[in-house]
Design a protein around this motif. Structure first.
Motif, PDB file in Angstrom:
ATOM      1  N   GLU A 133      65.266 121.573 -73.505  1.00  0.00           N
ATOM      2  CA  GLU A 133      65.006 120.796 -72.288  1.00  0.00           C
ATOM      3  C   GLU A 133      66.289 120.180 -71.744  1.00  0.00           C
ATOM      4  O   GLU A 133      66.463 120.071 -70.517  1.00  0.00           O
ATOM      5  N   LYS A 155      69.658 114.205 -68.343  1.00  0.00           N
ATOM      6  CA  LYS A 155      68.645 114.453 -69.369  1.00  0.00           C
ATOM      7  C   LYS A 155      69.286 114.203 -70.722  1.00  0.00           C
ATOM      8  O   LYS A 155      70.347 114.759 -71.007  1.00  0.00           O
ATOM      9  N   VAL A 203      64.433 113.606 -73.207  1.00  0.00           N
ATOM     10  CA  VAL A 203      63.754 114.875 -73.511  1.00  0.00           C
ATOM     11  C   VAL A 203      63.642 115.028 -75.028  1.00  0.00           C
ATOM     12  O   VAL A 203      64.382 114.418 -75.799  1.00  0.00           O
TER      13      VAL A 203
END
Length: 377
Positions: free
Chosen positions: A219, A185, A214
């Protein structure tokens, strides 16, 4: 020992050091592990009053009456970092660089680095070498040593905050230690850098199944087993990446080679474990520039907290002591570790010496003469 007064040294270009193995990440991680042992033993010297200084820093004024003098700008500075490292290296070295964010508009790296290696006995130069890759790879290998000793074995998800060059090489080093990573991510600010990072992961790491852009730091951090925060912030504390207690997964390992604003309470209460690359270096920073009082690197923050009696000194552990087994490191699968990385010149010296010796063995580079005999002696 030769009685010759002749002094030669070897110039190594970036292509030379690549041929000599400067991009061998697995080898670099092992060298970083070895130099952390030497730091723990005390077999090193750095500059400054307490012999643990990060280096000498020079920047420029906001304005100047002199037409040729540069003026201040984002990360516009020069820096000299010198040290001696013992063990099998037994080498003195100086990393010297200038930095300017606007270099990117000219197609140049933000910082342009060279490394000089010197005989620790005579002081004679042995090598002058291109050091951007030396520095980049040692910087990425350091968090991997932390992962080797402190991350859980079942690592599948990585959070990346700052999709720049540093976090590209760091992800490569993470995969050397935890090859089962499946999801990355990534949080950034610019569309171009994010797209570049996603393309880089797809092209270089086919084992990673999911690369997700993200929008927030939360997140990136939530449910991540590993997190790397490597950003270049120049706007003050309000621009620093943030880590809040409720975002961090039990058992997570978070490394930060840049400024970071993390909740203090979990450190004070012992829920979050504190690991530094070299705690005395952060103490030297404090002595050189005064107490920090505002968030910078995590190590700077922890020095303040220790000085104010908020954090027991024994709860901040150097990675070298964990590598040597002086400190046990992880004792529970749920332990959460934060690793502050300030950058130490012994890392450049250890990796640079390794590459220099390989280059000599391979006959790479150019031999340059300082003198046959000194004019003054």
């Amino acid at each position: 020992m030769s009685n010759s007064t002749e002094v030669d040294f070897r110039f190594l270009s970036e292509p030379d050091i690549i041929k000599a193995g400067a991009t061998d990440m697995a080898r670099c991680i092992d060298v970083m592990e070895d130099q952390f042992k030497l730091l723990s033993l005390g077999d090193y010297r750095m500059s400054g009053k307490n012999k643990n200084s990060h280096g000498a820093f020079m920047d420029f004024p906001e304005s100047s009456p002199f037409p040729n003098m540069p003026v201040a700008g984002p990360d516009r500075r020069f820096m000299a970092m010198c040290s001696y490292l013992g063990g099998s290296y037994n080498m003195c070295g100086l990393k010297w660089y200038g930095s300017n964010v606007n270099n990117r508009e000219k197609g140049l790296p933000r910082s342009i680095l060279t490394l000089m290696l010197n005989d620790p006995d005579t002081g004679a130069p042995l090598a002058l070498m291109s050091a951007n890759l030396i520095s980049s790879y040692r910087t990425a290998a350091v968090p991997a040593v932390g992962v080797r000793y402190l991350a859980r074995k079942d690592v599948h998800t990585v959070g990346i905050i700052g999709p720049g060059v540093m976090n590209k090489t760091t992800l490569r080093s993470f995969l050397m230690e935890r090859p089962d990573i499946e999801t990355v991510k990534v949080k950034g600010r610019g569309h171009r850098s994010l797209e570049s990072y996603v393309d880089y992961v797809h092209q270089n790491f086919p084992s990673i199944k999911n690369v997700v852009i993200v929008d927030t730091e939360e997140e990136a951090i939530r449910d991540s087993d590993l997190v790397s925060v490597a950003t270049n912030e120049n706007g003050g504390i309000e621009t620093y990446p943030r880590v809040k207690r409720e975002w961090v997964k039990p058992g997570a390992f978070i490394c930060a080679p840049s400024d970071l604003y993390a909740d203090r309470e979990p450190f004070i209460e012992g829920e979050w474990k504190c690991v530094t690359d070299l705690y005395p270096m952060y103490e030297d920073w404090r002595d050189e520039i005064g107490r920090f009082d505002v968030c910078g690197t995590l190590g700077n923050e922890w020095v303040d907290m220790v000085d104010y009696g908020m954090l027991p000194r024994e709860r901040v552990v150097d990675l070298g002591d964990i590598v040597r087994g002086v400190d046990p490191g992880r004792t529970s699968e749920d332990d959460i570790y934060f690793f502050s990385i300030g950058g130490i010149n012994t890392e450049d010296v250890s990796w640079g010496t390794t590459i220099y010796r390989k280059a000599v063995e391979m006959g790479l580079g150019q031999e340059l003469k300082l003198w046959d005999a000194p004019a003054l002696a």
